[in-house]
Design an enzyme around this catalytic site. Structure first.
Site, mmCIF file in Angstrom:
data_model
loop_
_atom_site.group_PDB
_atom_site.id
_atom_site.type_symbol
_atom_site.label_atom_id
_atom_site.label_comp_id
_atom_site.label_asym_id
_atom_site.label_seq_id
_atom_site.Cartn_x
_atom_site.Cartn_y
_atom_site.Cartn_z
ATOM 1 N N CYS A 189 -101.088 -24.692 28.324
ATOM 2 C CA CYS A 189 -100.511 -26.038 28.313
ATOM 3 C C CYS A 189 -99.209 -26.072 29.124
ATOM 4 C CB CYS A 189 -100.226 -26.437 26.879
ATOM 5 S SG CYS A 189 -98.878 -25.472 26.191
ATOM 6 N N ASP A 246 -105.317 -20.301 24.522
ATOM 7 C CA ASP A 246 -104.896 -20.281 25.911
ATOM 8 C C ASP A 246 -104.640 -18.843 26.379
ATOM 9 O OD1 ASP A 246 -105.131 -22.947 25.975
ATOM 10 O OD2 ASP A 246 -103.005 -23.399 25.785
ATOM 11 N N CYS A 263 -96.280 -21.524 22.085
ATOM 12 C CA CYS A 263 -96.644 -21.408 23.504
ATOM 13 C C CYS A 263 -95.712 -20.439 24.229
ATOM 14 C CB CYS A 263 -96.563 -22.767 24.185
ATOM 15 S SG CYS A 263 -97.364 -24.071 23.266
ATOM 16 N N CYS A 274 -104.115 -21.263 19.974
ATOM 17 C CA CYS A 274 -104.779 -22.323 20.735
ATOM 18 C C CYS A 274 -105.841 -21.801 21.689
ATOM 19 C CB CYS A 274 -103.739 -23.107 21.536
ATOM 20 S SG CYS A 274 -102.900 -22.050 22.707
HETATM 21 FE FE1 FES Z 1 -101.742 -23.209 24.013
HETATM 22 FE FE2 FES Z 1 -99.384 -24.182 24.449
HETATM 23 S S1 FES Z 1 -100.985 -25.140 23.396
HETATM 24 S S2 FES Z 1 -100.109 -22.256 24.988
#
Ligand code: FES
Length: 145
Positions: free
Chosen positions: A59, A35, A103, A33
Site C-alpha cells: 500500500c 503485502d 505497514c 495484509c
Molecule cells: Fe499492507 Fe500497508 S496495508 S503494507
C-alpha cells in the site's frame, strides 16, 4: 490523514528498482495484509551500504516507509543500519495513522532480511541482528499462496 512527507515519499518514492548482483536481498511478507516487499543492498568492502533499492507489492504507506527507510540506510555501515527501525522511519515521516503502523514494519523487516542474507553470504555476524522470521524467499515453494 497523511503527513506531507508521507505523501511526498508515496508520490515520488526514492530508490525503487533492483540491484543486479546485490550483496544482500531480503523478501518479506506482511502477515496482516499479505503485502510483499523486497530490498536489495549493495555493500562495499568496508561494510558500508553504497546503494539500496526496493520493490513492493504494498500500500501507499508501505511505499512511503520503504522509500524513507532506503534513504536512511544509504551510506550507513551494516551495523548502523540496524538503528533504522520502523519507529525511526515513522518519526522521520512525521508519523503514520495508527491503522498503517504495521505497514512500516515491512521495510524494517525487509532490510533486516537483506542484511541477514549479506551476512550469510560473507560469513560474518552483524551484532544485534537475528534471523528474520518472515523471509519468505527460502520457503516460497513449500507454501501455497
Ligand atoms: Fe499492507 Fe500497508 S496495508 S503494507
Amino acid at each position: 490523514m497523511y503527513s506531507e512527507k508521507v505523501m511526498d515519499h508515496f508520490q515520488n518514492p526514492r530508490n525503487v528498482g533492483e540491484i543486479e548482483d546485490a550483496s544482500g536481498i531480503g523478501t518479506v511478507g506482511n502477515a496482516k495484509c499479505g503485502d510483499i516487499m523486497r530490498i536489495y543492498l549493495d555493500v562495499d568492502e568496508n561494510q558500508v551500504i553504497q546503494d539500496v533499492k526496493f520493490k513492493t507489492f504494498g500500500c501507499g504507506a508501505a511505499v512511503a516507509t520503504s522509500s524513507m527507510a532506503t534513504e536512511m540506510v544509504k551510506g550507513k555501515t551494516v551495523n548502523e543500519a540496524l538503528t533504522v527501525t520502523n519507529k525511526a522511519v515513522m518519526e522521520a515521516l512525521d508519523g503514520l495513522p495508527p491503522v498503517k503502523v504495521h505497514c512500516s514494519l515491512l521495510a524494517e523487516e525487509a532490510i533486516h532480511a537483506a542484511l541477514w542474507d549479506y551476512a550469510e553470504k560473507n560469513h560474518i555476524k552483524i551484532e544485534g541482528l537475528s534471523k528474520p522470521k518472515s523471509d519468505i524467499s527460502e520457503h516460497e515453494e513449500e507454501e501455497d499462496y
